[in-house]
Motif scaffolding. Sequence first.
Motif, PDB file in Angstrom:
ATOM      1  N   UNK A 180      35.555  -9.540 -12.431  1.00  0.00           N
ATOM      2  CA  UNK A 180      34.190  -9.015 -12.578  1.00  0.00           C
ATOM      3  C   UNK A 180      33.332  -9.945 -13.429  1.00  0.00           C
ATOM      4  N   UNK A 181      33.928 -10.525 -14.469  1.00  0.00           N
ATOM      5  CA  UNK A 181      33.191 -11.484 -15.293  1.00  0.00           C
ATOM      6  C   UNK A 181      32.809 -12.724 -14.485  1.00  0.00           C
ATOM      7  N   UNK A 182      33.729 -13.179 -13.635  1.00  0.00           N
ATOM      8  CA  UNK A 182      33.421 -14.313 -12.757  1.00  0.00           C
ATOM      9  C   UNK A 182      32.270 -13.973 -11.823  1.00  0.00           C
ATOM     10  N   UNK A 183      32.311 -12.786 -11.279  1.00  0.00           N
ATOM     11  CA  UNK A 183      31.277 -12.368 -10.334  1.00  0.00           C
ATOM     12  C   UNK A 183      29.903 -12.320 -10.997  1.00  0.00           C
ATOM     13  N   UNK A 184      29.851 -11.841 -12.220  1.00  0.00           N
ATOM     14  CA  UNK A 184      28.579 -11.766 -12.941  1.00  0.00           C
ATOM     15  C   UNK A 184      28.000 -13.156 -13.189  1.00  0.00           C
ATOM     16  N   UNK A 185      28.871 -14.111 -13.524  1.00  0.00           N
ATOM     17  CA  UNK A 185      28.400 -15.479 -13.739  1.00  0.00           C
ATOM     18  C   UNK A 185      27.977 -16.137 -12.425  1.00  0.00           C
ATOM     19  N   UNK A 186      28.707 -15.847 -11.373  1.00  0.00           N
ATOM     20  CA  UNK A 186      28.394 -16.443 -10.076  1.00  0.00           C
ATOM     21  C   UNK A 186      27.044 -15.944  -9.566  1.00  0.00           C
TER      22      UNK A 186
END
Length: 227
Positions: free
Chosen positions: A105-111
């Motif tokens: 989820x953290x990756x998705x937010x940054x992406x």
Amino acid sequence: MVKLTIVGRVKDGLPLAQEARYMNNETTTSHNLSSNYKQQAEFLLNEISKGALPLPSMTIRVDHHSFKYPLTPCKLYGYLVVNGICFITLCDSSYPRKLAFNYLQDLQKEFDKFDNGLIHKITKPYSFVKFDSIISSIRKQYIDTRTQANLSKLNANRHRELDIVTGNMSDIVERRRNSEILETPAANNIPQISSLLWGSPRLEARNCIDLDTHCNHYCYCLDSFMG
């Protein structure tokens, strides 16, 4: 801990970015394992792009009863699909699943901070290299499960189970194998590559799968998957 991460585009199964930290030792065994796991992740991305796996998330167990790597700890893949982008990670089976999906989820937010138009213009696998370093930075936050930040994530809604489907890699590979056989046109007198591949004595002897004619970027072997 988190071993490997791949970010890919769902519409065509193109891998965009990666951060592979499976093993630092450059032994033959570790190199083969790292390569096998990466191929498995690419295979999963391809299956997701074909609509063969459930959305938006899933956990997939990797079978390690193989004679090739009998002492290898069990692993789990987890993936999250949001806005047409798939985030896949590989972890030890002992790693908290809740943390693994917090990581995704953290990756998705940054992406999501990147321009959508830019993402859709990418044509070469793993060419979105600017996101590689972001993956590495976020992954470091999840190495130690005992940090205060990670303990807080684990304790949040701790009585609530993650509603995520769990499956086995061996079952997914077998379904794809059977699907390839069924997709061969019976009316065509000239066998297609897929029928030759699945039904060949070489396949029976070596349990080897090659889907290169069905996917632009992926080649994987069943005997490697079971490793």
